[in-house]
Design an enzyme around this catalytic site. Sequence first.
Site, PDB file in Angstrom:
ATOM      1  N   GLY A 173       0.848  -1.204  -0.068  1.00  0.00           N
ATOM      2  CA  GLY A 173       0.049   0.109  -0.047  1.00  0.00           C
ATOM      3  C   GLY A 173       0.943   1.283  -0.128  1.00  0.00           C
ATOM      4  N   GLU A 205     -10.446  -4.261   4.837  1.00  0.00           N
ATOM      5  CA  GLU A 205      -9.466  -4.660   5.969  1.00  0.00           C
ATOM      6  C   GLU A 205      -9.677  -3.410   7.003  1.00  0.00           C
ATOM      7  N   TYR A 243      -9.507  -0.067   6.520  1.00  0.00           N
ATOM      8  CA  TYR A 243      -8.881   1.145   6.238  1.00  0.00           C
ATOM      9  C   TYR A 243      -9.670   2.351   5.874  1.00  0.00           C
ATOM     10  N   ARG A 284     -10.777  -3.295  -4.208  1.00  0.00           N
ATOM     11  CA  ARG A 284     -10.676  -4.343  -3.073  1.00  0.00           C
ATOM     12  C   ARG A 284     -11.953  -3.953  -2.242  1.00  0.00           C
ATOM     13  N   HIS A 303      -8.677  -5.378  10.168  1.00  0.00           N
ATOM     14  CA  HIS A 303      -7.449  -5.744  11.255  1.00  0.00           C
ATOM     15  C   HIS A 303      -8.111  -5.718  12.521  1.00  0.00           C
ATOM     16  N   GLU A 304      -9.193  -4.947  12.971  1.00  0.00           N
ATOM     17  CA  GLU A 304      -9.401  -5.451  14.549  1.00  0.00           C
ATOM     18  C   GLU A 304     -10.238  -6.587  14.664  1.00  0.00           C
ATOM     19  N   ALA A 305     -10.708  -7.179  13.734  1.00  0.00           N
ATOM     20  CA  ALA A 305     -11.572  -8.298  13.825  1.00  0.00           C
ATOM     21  C   ALA A 305     -10.974  -9.412  14.547  1.00  0.00           C
ATOM     22  N   ALA A 362      -0.724 -14.015  -1.856  1.00  0.00           N
ATOM     23  CA  ALA A 362       0.233 -12.969  -1.395  1.00  0.00           C
ATOM     24  C   ALA A 362       1.503 -13.669  -0.838  1.00  0.00           C
ATOM     25  N   GLN A 375       5.263 -15.457  10.829  1.00  0.00           N
ATOM     26  CA  GLN A 375       6.320 -15.251  11.619  1.00  0.00           C
ATOM     27  C   GLN A 375       7.370 -14.447  11.039  1.00  0.00           C
ATOM     28  N   ALA A 419      17.268 -26.207  10.185  1.00  0.00           N
ATOM     29  CA  ALA A 419      18.437 -25.907  10.077  1.00  0.00           C
ATOM     30  C   ALA A 419      19.432 -26.477   9.012  1.00  0.00           C
ATOM     31  N   LYS A 474      -1.943 -27.240  12.500  1.00  0.00           N
ATOM     32  CA  LYS A 474      -0.478 -26.755  12.263  1.00  0.00           C
ATOM     33  C   LYS A 474      -0.081 -27.870  11.113  1.00  0.00           C
ATOM     34  N   ALA A 488      12.117 -21.935  14.011  1.00  0.00           N
ATOM     35  CA  ALA A 488      12.426 -22.399  12.619  1.00  0.00           C
ATOM     36  C   ALA A 488      12.870 -21.218  11.708  1.00  0.00           C
TER      37      ALA A 488
HETATM   38  P1  FAD Z   1      15.950 -29.747  15.239  1.00  0.00           P
HETATM   39  O1  FAD Z   1      14.448 -29.521  14.348  1.00  0.00           O
HETATM   40  O2  FAD Z   1      15.777 -30.337  16.519  1.00  0.00           O
HETATM   41  O3  FAD Z   1      16.689 -30.865  14.478  1.00  0.00           O
HETATM   42  C1  FAD Z   1      17.858 -31.538  14.892  1.00  0.00           C
HETATM   43  C2  FAD Z   1      17.886 -32.711  14.099  1.00  0.00           C
HETATM   44  O4  FAD Z   1      19.450 -33.541  14.644  1.00  0.00           O
HETATM   45  C3  FAD Z   1      17.034 -33.807  14.691  1.00  0.00           C
HETATM   46  O5  FAD Z   1      16.257 -34.565  13.534  1.00  0.00           O
HETATM   47  C4  FAD Z   1      17.725 -34.987  15.196  1.00  0.00           C
HETATM   48  O6  FAD Z   1      17.417 -36.264  15.053  1.00  0.00           O
HETATM   49  C5  FAD Z   1      19.081 -34.713  14.548  1.00  0.00           C
HETATM   50  N1  FAD Z   1      20.154 -35.182  15.625  1.00  0.00           N
HETATM   51  C6  FAD Z   1      20.547 -34.762  16.785  1.00  0.00           C
HETATM   52  N2  FAD Z   1      21.782 -35.416  17.082  1.00  0.00           N
HETATM   53  C7  FAD Z   1      22.298 -36.075  15.852  1.00  0.00           C
HETATM   54  C8  FAD Z   1      23.354 -37.022  15.957  1.00  0.00           C
HETATM   55  N3  FAD Z   1      24.323 -37.397  16.754  1.00  0.00           N
HETATM   56  N4  FAD Z   1      23.364 -37.688  14.592  1.00  0.00           N
HETATM   57  C9  FAD Z   1      22.498 -37.614  13.812  1.00  0.00           C
HETATM   58  N5  FAD Z   1      21.398 -36.836  13.969  1.00  0.00           N
HETATM   59  C10 FAD Z   1      21.341 -36.102  15.015  1.00  0.00           C
HETATM   60  N6  FAD Z   1       9.182 -23.247  15.060  1.00  0.00           N
HETATM   61  C11 FAD Z   1       8.542 -22.061  14.612  1.00  0.00           C
HETATM   62  O7  FAD Z   1       9.305 -21.166  14.092  1.00  0.00           O
HETATM   63  N7  FAD Z   1       7.494 -22.042  14.373  1.00  0.00           N
HETATM   64  C12 FAD Z   1       6.317 -22.913  15.031  1.00  0.00           C
HETATM   65  O8  FAD Z   1       5.192 -22.840  15.076  1.00  0.00           O
HETATM   66  C13 FAD Z   1       6.999 -23.971  15.575  1.00  0.00           C
HETATM   67  N8  FAD Z   1       6.128 -24.816  16.191  1.00  0.00           N
HETATM   68  C14 FAD Z   1       6.612 -25.945  17.015  1.00  0.00           C
HETATM   69  C15 FAD Z   1       5.937 -26.679  17.577  1.00  0.00           C
HETATM   70  C16 FAD Z   1       6.677 -27.839  18.337  1.00  0.00           C
HETATM   71  C17 FAD Z   1       5.505 -28.730  18.863  1.00  0.00           C
HETATM   72  C18 FAD Z   1       7.878 -27.828  18.364  1.00  0.00           C
HETATM   73  C19 FAD Z   1       8.356 -28.989  18.939  1.00  0.00           C
HETATM   74  C20 FAD Z   1       8.708 -27.299  17.720  1.00  0.00           C
HETATM   75  C21 FAD Z   1       8.125 -25.984  17.064  1.00  0.00           C
HETATM   76  N9  FAD Z   1       8.829 -25.157  16.586  1.00  0.00           N
HETATM   77  C22 FAD Z   1       8.357 -23.947  15.918  1.00  0.00           C
HETATM   78  C23 FAD Z   1      10.363 -24.898  16.915  1.00  0.00           C
HETATM   79  C24 FAD Z   1      11.129 -25.483  15.503  1.00  0.00           C
HETATM   80  O9  FAD Z   1      10.701 -26.847  15.276  1.00  0.00           O
HETATM   81  C25 FAD Z   1      12.537 -25.408  15.951  1.00  0.00           C
HETATM   82  O10 FAD Z   1      12.924 -24.152  16.274  1.00  0.00           O
HETATM   83  C26 FAD Z   1      13.488 -26.219  14.900  1.00  0.00           C
HETATM   84  O11 FAD Z   1      13.083 -27.506  14.349  1.00  0.00           O
HETATM   85  C27 FAD Z   1      15.009 -26.062  15.139  1.00  0.00           C
HETATM   86  O12 FAD Z   1      15.618 -26.525  14.052  1.00  0.00           O
HETATM   87  P2  FAD Z   1      16.950 -27.151  14.185  1.00  0.00           P
HETATM   88  O13 FAD Z   1      17.192 -27.745  12.727  1.00  0.00           O
HETATM   89  O14 FAD Z   1      17.952 -26.447  14.938  1.00  0.00           O
HETATM   90  O15 FAD Z   1      16.794 -28.530  15.338  1.00  0.00           O
HETATM   91  P1  NAP Z   2       9.955 -20.764  25.230  1.00  0.00           P
HETATM   92  O1  NAP Z   2       8.968 -20.098  24.136  1.00  0.00           O
HETATM   93  O2  NAP Z   2      11.109 -20.346  25.151  1.00  0.00           O
HETATM   94  O3  NAP Z   2       9.422 -21.101  26.242  1.00  0.00           O
HETATM   95  C1  NAP Z   2       9.872 -21.972  27.677  1.00  0.00           C
HETATM   96  C2  NAP Z   2       8.737 -21.804  28.503  1.00  0.00           C
HETATM   97  O4  NAP Z   2       9.153 -22.659  29.590  1.00  0.00           O
HETATM   98  C3  NAP Z   2       8.290 -20.376  29.126  1.00  0.00           C
HETATM   99  O5  NAP Z   2       6.980 -20.333  29.321  1.00  0.00           O
HETATM  100  C4  NAP Z   2       9.188 -20.173  30.183  1.00  0.00           C
HETATM  101  O6  NAP Z   2       8.452 -19.528  31.010  1.00  0.00           O
HETATM  102  C5  NAP Z   2       9.255 -21.798  30.862  1.00  0.00           C
HETATM  103  N1  NAP Z   2      10.542 -22.234  31.417  1.00  0.00           N
HETATM  104  C6  NAP Z   2      11.690 -21.642  31.281  1.00  0.00           C
HETATM  105  N2  NAP Z   2      12.580 -22.311  31.994  1.00  0.00           N
HETATM  106  C7  NAP Z   2      12.104 -22.890  32.825  1.00  0.00           C
HETATM  107  C8  NAP Z   2      12.405 -23.660  34.217  1.00  0.00           C
HETATM  108  N3  NAP Z   2      13.729 -23.887  34.311  1.00  0.00           N
HETATM  109  N4  NAP Z   2      11.240 -24.177  34.729  1.00  0.00           N
HETATM  110  C9  NAP Z   2      10.062 -24.240  34.348  1.00  0.00           C
HETATM  111  N5  NAP Z   2       9.718 -23.253  33.299  1.00  0.00           N
HETATM  112  C10 NAP Z   2      10.568 -22.848  32.681  1.00  0.00           C
HETATM  113  O7  NAP Z   2      10.369 -22.161  24.425  1.00  0.00           O
HETATM  114  P2  NAP Z   2       9.163 -23.489  23.784  1.00  0.00           P
HETATM  115  O8  NAP Z   2       7.780 -23.473  24.134  1.00  0.00           O
HETATM  116  O9  NAP Z   2       9.985 -24.590  24.125  1.00  0.00           O
HETATM  117  O10 NAP Z   2       9.461 -23.206  22.220  1.00  0.00           O
HETATM  118  C11 NAP Z   2      10.528 -23.478  21.595  1.00  0.00           C
HETATM  119  C12 NAP Z   2      10.901 -22.669  20.522  1.00  0.00           C
HETATM  120  O11 NAP Z   2       9.761 -22.976  19.576  1.00  0.00           O
HETATM  121  C13 NAP Z   2      10.124 -20.939  20.723  1.00  0.00           C
HETATM  122  O12 NAP Z   2      11.330 -20.115  20.783  1.00  0.00           O
HETATM  123  C14 NAP Z   2       9.186 -20.658  19.712  1.00  0.00           C
HETATM  124  O13 NAP Z   2       9.464 -19.500  19.140  1.00  0.00           O
HETATM  125  C15 NAP Z   2       9.124 -21.876  18.790  1.00  0.00           C
HETATM  126  N6  NAP Z   2       7.733 -22.005  18.583  1.00  0.00           N
HETATM  127  C16 NAP Z   2       6.960 -21.299  18.070  1.00  0.00           C
HETATM  128  C17 NAP Z   2       5.693 -21.586  17.857  1.00  0.00           C
HETATM  129  C18 NAP Z   2       4.773 -20.521  17.151  1.00  0.00           C
HETATM  130  O14 NAP Z   2       3.398 -20.680  17.175  1.00  0.00           O
HETATM  131  N7  NAP Z   2       5.250 -19.650  16.446  1.00  0.00           N
HETATM  132  C19 NAP Z   2       5.030 -22.610  18.414  1.00  0.00           C
HETATM  133  C20 NAP Z   2       5.751 -23.578  19.236  1.00  0.00           C
HETATM  134  C21 NAP Z   2       7.251 -23.387  19.309  1.00  0.00           C
HETATM  135  P3  NAP Z   2       8.733 -18.960  32.616  1.00  0.00           P
HETATM  136  O15 NAP Z   2       9.953 -18.773  32.619  1.00  0.00           O
HETATM  137  O16 NAP Z   2       7.968 -17.896  32.925  1.00  0.00           O
HETATM  138  O17 NAP Z   2       8.202 -20.267  33.314  1.00  0.00           O
HETATM  139 FE1  SF4 Z   3       4.186 -17.736   4.581  1.00  0.00          FE
HETATM  140 FE2  SF4 Z   3       5.129 -17.925   6.986  1.00  0.00          FE
HETATM  141 FE3  SF4 Z   3       6.702 -17.474   4.804  1.00  0.00          FE
HETATM  142 FE4  SF4 Z   3       4.969 -15.363   5.863  1.00  0.00          FE
HETATM  143  S1  SF4 Z   3       6.689 -16.334   6.848  1.00  0.00           S
HETATM  144  S2  SF4 Z   3       5.279 -16.103   3.885  1.00  0.00           S
HETATM  145  S3  SF4 Z   3       3.386 -16.983   6.482  1.00  0.00           S
HETATM  146  S4  SF4 Z   3       5.791 -19.290   5.329  1.00  0.00           S
END
Ligand code: FAD
Ligand code: NAP
Ligand code: SF4
Length: 673
Positions: free
Chosen positions: A61, A167, A169, A217, A255-257, A313, A342, A387, A424, A659
Amino acid sequence: MTTPYPKMLEPLNLGFTTLKNRVLMGSMHTGLEEAKQGFDKLAEFYAQRAKGGVGLIVTGGISPNVRGRLAPFACQLSYPWQVAKHKKVTDAVHREGGKICMQILHAGRYGYHPLSVAPSAIKAPITPFKPKAMSERQIRTTIRHYARAAKLAKKAGYDGVEIMGSEGYLINQFICRRTNQRDDDWGGSFENRSRFPREIVRAVRAAVGEDFIIVYRLSMLDLVEDGNTLDEVVALGKGVEQDGATIINTGIGWHEARVPTIVTSVPRGAFRWITARLKQELKVPVVATNRINTPEVAEDILGREEADMVSMARPFLADAEFVNKAAAGKADRINTCIACNQACLDHVFENKRATCLVNPLAAYETELVMTPATTKKKVAVVGAGPAGLSFSCFAAERGHEVHLFDRADNIGGQFNFAKQVPGKEEFHETIRYFKNRLADAGVHVHLASEQTVASLQQGGFDSVVIATGVVPRKLDIEGADLPHVYGYLDVLRDHKPVGKKVAVIGAGGIGFDVSEYLTTEQSPTLNSDHWHKVWGIDQGYEHRGALAQPIAEPSPREVVLMQRKETKVGAGLGKTSGWVHRNTLRHKGVKMLNSVNYERIVPEGIEITRNGKRELVAADHIIVCAGQLPLRELEQPLRDAGIDVHRIGGADVAAELDAKRAIRQGAELAATI
Ligand code: FAD
Ligand code: NAP
Ligand code: SF4
């Protein structure tokens, strides 16, 4: 060869010009509009999308005057000296055979500054600034400013303009009683309330002549109280059609919905039904929008004649080549937008440049560039999570010999747990995409292959990339080792049976996801009609704004979600999606507690202190979602052995890992290794 998506790829004849297909890239503000040398970067951003085959691009915009800006320094087109930078964009798009319209957006009361104006002086719930009510003279001048912006856009080489009328506006604010309480010619009756958009369309048409696209729009569903009725929406659509609109694009929700319209838990193509109704009433092409992210959904909407075009988009942030890949029969190679918001919308709200979680090159086309490697290396990547996947693909595409190892028998790392959370489901797509891209890039994938220092030393690698992710943090309190204490992996990976009463420790993204998983029997995202009912969207359109009473959805469990912080539970979730998660859990009766001190775990549950009082939270299971620690014990011994080692993702820094960071870090390392 037959065309795989004949409807989507069919040209659209607009009389004076023809669009090469039915795909419109919807308007997105990237932040480059206001950045230093931003238009050079924007030119490349749009050029790549034009090259990728999109039929018509709409820019982010651009305000027609100072008061209409979204933010104090937001982009505006009002003067001839501003034309040159836009020309960079239009030239770049035309060089690639594309077409582009500039969106004219006046923010009205959504302007985040003290100069904002609106039909009436009513503050929006989403900004701190109360707008001034526009005088009649100001209204007339603003209409002329729209026309002036359109004329300058034509001079800058745009193929048309989009007039942003949805939206919530300024234009939307005139149309709805909610925000328009005027008693002059611009308020009151529907005819008066719709005078502003209709005069704008007429003035723009008069300013640009006949051979110029005007997209209007139209807000088809306001999703706010005192929004418009269906009859009013239809009447306005017919009105702007008469006044000179070439195409009618769709807007869903202000946007406020408090109804989600684009987050990942919104079903794909959820709002196609309303475009289908409007299409029956209008003669000009109508565009369907919101949560269309695959060629299959696009083709289905067009094939059923529910719309003449589809707007996507964010899918073009995720993959500039979306259309070309679909046309080549390679839809399974599309990097699908998972609607996480994100890296795009959340960034815009934080005043950061928009990019994409699954495609970190988006809006960084001139900065994060992958050139062929000068020295080819043999690289081991340990961990096939986001990663490791990101690094491996880019590095192999640059010419390195990449060996990707994971101890699991599938790729995806933690995305395999994320994809199981109701709402998800899109996360499956990222794993599918990387699986195909690894194959195309020639990455050697070794699954069920746990790596050790010895195995890596024996591999003869020039470099080792540690992408091993994280380990969940364990609790250090009395009773933490009792059998009814689970980690989130016990639930999401191992599917251990969970009782009816649950206490979740940690209210980060994972604590929320686990709570959603435990309180949902069937994901509403997979059943659009049900999802509409859950969120109170009235598909019968019997009420203003298409709002209805949401239905109650019983939860199979009682869940208490806790955190130690004093802040609101869920305050750290994404700006544009956190409220959806909070509302979903509230709806399920999840009790959210902040300021919790965990005392000890007992067989009956967990004892906590809160506000100075000790209490028992009764629970069959306690589920620990207390964050994570990096897993990188391989690193130091490898370094000590003289191997070139890098670490990315959770293995690098586990705190605040997501991620988005994991994938970007993988790409950044791959660009330089
Ligand atoms: P990981 O995804 O943990 O991958 C590490 C890999 O290394 C694993 O597959 C493991 O098996 C492998 N590995 C470890 N050690 C060895 C070894 N010695 N040899 C061979 N392989 C090995 N992030 C978001 O951004 N948005 C979200 O909405 C979101 N939702 C999430 C919901 C849930 C329930 C969870 C659990 C996570 C979510 N995350 C989300 C977080 C996101 O998935 C992580 O931040 C991301 O996966 C980290 O990527 P990574 O590659 O660093 O590690
Ligand atoms: P997180 O967002 O860092 O949350 C960890 C939680 O644990 C916090 O609520 C924290 O709150 C608590 N905590 C930390 N240390 C603790 C301790 N020693 N004892 C008890 N409680 C403790 O991490 P996460 O939920 O594990 O998620 C991991 C990453 O995945 C996040 O960074 C997030 O961005 C990503 N993720 C994103 C989405 C999404 O929808 N965008 C969804 C899932 C995951 P207090 O310290 O207040 O207790
Ligand atoms: Fe789609 Fe997420 Fe990429 Fe935005 S950050 S374009 S919502 S995958």
